[in-house]
Design an enzyme around this catalytic site. Sequence first.
Site, short mmCIF file in Angstrom:
data_model
loop_
_atom_site.label_atom_id
_atom_site.label_comp_id
_atom_site.label_asym_id
_atom_site.label_seq_id
_atom_site.Cartn_x
_atom_site.Cartn_y
_atom_site.Cartn_z
N GLY A 1 7.43 2.61 0.14
CA GLY A 1 6.63 1.71 -0.38
C GLY A 1 7.18 1.42 -1.57
N TYR B 1 0.96 10.97 15.54
CA TYR B 1 1.59 9.98 14.76
C TYR B 1 2.30 8.77 15.56
CZ TYR B 1 5.44 8.20 11.36
OH TYR B 1 6.18 7.65 10.87
N THR C 1 0.95 -1.14 0.08
CA THR C 1 0.02 0.06 -0.04
C THR C 1 0.82 1.29 0.05
OG1 THR C 1 -0.20 0.10 2.51
CG2 THR C 1 -1.95 -1.25 1.20
N GLY C 2 0.30 2.29 -0.65
CA GLY C 2 1.29 3.74 -0.83
C GLY C 2 2.52 3.40 -1.31
P1 NAD Z 1 5.77 9.17 1.57
O1 NAD Z 1 4.90 10.20 1.90
O2 NAD Z 1 7.13 9.42 0.89
O3 NAD Z 1 5.02 8.03 0.50
C1 NAD Z 1 3.99 7.49 1.07
C2 NAD Z 1 3.04 6.82 -0.03
O4 NAD Z 1 1.64 6.40 0.65
C3 NAD Z 1 2.92 7.69 -1.07
O5 NAD Z 1 2.99 7.08 -2.40
C4 NAD Z 1 1.36 8.22 -1.03
O6 NAD Z 1 0.78 8.55 -2.17
C5 NAD Z 1 0.86 7.05 -0.34
N1 NAD Z 1 -0.46 7.23 0.30
C6 NAD Z 1 -0.63 8.34 1.24
N2 NAD Z 1 -1.88 7.97 1.96
C7 NAD Z 1 -2.64 6.95 1.12
C8 NAD Z 1 -3.81 6.64 1.24
N3 NAD Z 1 -4.80 7.00 2.16
N4 NAD Z 1 -3.99 5.40 0.33
C9 NAD Z 1 -3.10 5.02 -0.56
N5 NAD Z 1 -1.99 5.36 -0.66
C10 NAD Z 1 -1.50 6.60 0.26
O7 NAD Z 1 5.84 8.26 2.93
P2 NAD Z 1 7.12 7.38 3.22
O8 NAD Z 1 8.12 8.42 4.13
O9 NAD Z 1 7.80 6.61 2.35
O10 NAD Z 1 6.43 6.52 4.32
C11 NAD Z 1 5.93 5.17 4.28
C12 NAD Z 1 5.63 4.54 5.52
O11 NAD Z 1 6.97 4.71 6.36
C13 NAD Z 1 4.77 5.21 6.49
O12 NAD Z 1 4.03 4.49 6.91
C14 NAD Z 1 5.60 6.06 7.46
O13 NAD Z 1 5.01 6.43 8.58
C15 NAD Z 1 6.70 5.02 7.49
N6 NAD Z 1 7.78 5.61 8.10
C16 NAD Z 1 8.78 6.50 7.22
C17 NAD Z 1 9.73 7.01 7.91
C18 NAD Z 1 10.66 8.24 7.19
O14 NAD Z 1 11.38 9.05 7.65
N7 NAD Z 1 10.23 8.44 5.93
C19 NAD Z 1 10.14 6.66 9.26
C20 NAD Z 1 9.50 5.86 9.82
C21 NAD Z 1 8.42 5.21 9.24
#
Ligand code: NAD
Length: 262
Positions: free
Chosen positions: A20, A152, A13-14
């Site tokens: 992702g 969060y 997902t995402g």
């Molecule tokens: P990002 O914002 O770069 O990408 C997120 C993706 O999810 C995007 O493709 C967006 O379009 C999609 N998305 C968002 N809401 C959605 C929905 N309702 N339905 C379908 N798709 C949806 O985010 P990221 O930084 O790659 O984060 C991904 C995961 O990793 C998240 O769960 C985040 O909490 C976790 N995370 C990220 C970090 C970080 O520093 N980047 C750290 C710890 C955890």
Amino acid sequence: MKIDLSGKTALVTGSTAGIGHAIAKGLAGSGASVVINGRGQDKVDAAVRKLEGSGAKVRGIAADVSTAAGCKALVAALPDVDILVNNAGIFEPKGFFEIPDEDWIRFFEVNVMSGVRLSRAYMQGMLKRNWGRIVFISSESGLNIPAEMIHYGVTKTAQLAVARGLAQLTQGTAVTVNSVLPGPTMSEGVETFVKDLARQNGQSVDEAAANFVRQHRPSSLIQRFASVEEIANMVVFVASKEASATNGAALRAEGGIVNTIA
Ligand code: NAD
């Protein structure tokens, strides 16, 4: 060890961007047939094209996994998966006294309920077929609740609880449910956040990133943001047949920020 996921269908997902997308690429690179998901058809199509170029078996389904209707549509289009990666998630620094109910509910819907609904839809099939992998992308923020975005942190702790609870349901089967906990990772979402910080403080993006880690994650052992591939590597492993003894675990890929042994 050679990871071979051929014959397995994975939903991330995402996965149009960020962690992702790197996970989708990693799973496809190990032979899985991968389904990309995001909210908008255009972005989904573009992400599919990006991976198809490297010969991956990949297709896309646009659906908003933060709603019950979006999850229902996704499951109708894809009734069974072998590997479910609950990655879609949002974050936003905001002081506790400024976070309204609507934000709390939105964070819970996107970060927690998406994984709850999709696990409910897919896990029974995995148990029947006696093989499956569910991976929740939580965060180091689920253990060290960040004061600047408590909502969060709460959703990320909730994911750990859901994952551990679901793992209890797999006893005696070859299905596993685990969480992966990234720390600060240079995804598209975070890059935008760091660019804003750099602009506000008159710094370069690299300086702002290094400063963020020093100030906000001082215990980090790697003292830098992780790359999205570093997180994806852990997910591909835990999704593999080779990770069959890892179940109910919260696996850290957070650069050693959390200063405890277990
Ligand atoms: P990002 O914002 O770069 O990408 C997120 C993706 O999810 C995007 O493709 C967006 O379009 C999609 N998305 C968002 N809401 C959605 C929905 N309702 N339905 C379908 N798709 C949806 O985010 P990221 O930084 O790659 O984060 C991904 C995961 O990793 C998240 O769960 C985040 O909490 C976790 N995370 C990220 C970090 C970080 O520093 N980047 C750290 C710890 C955890």
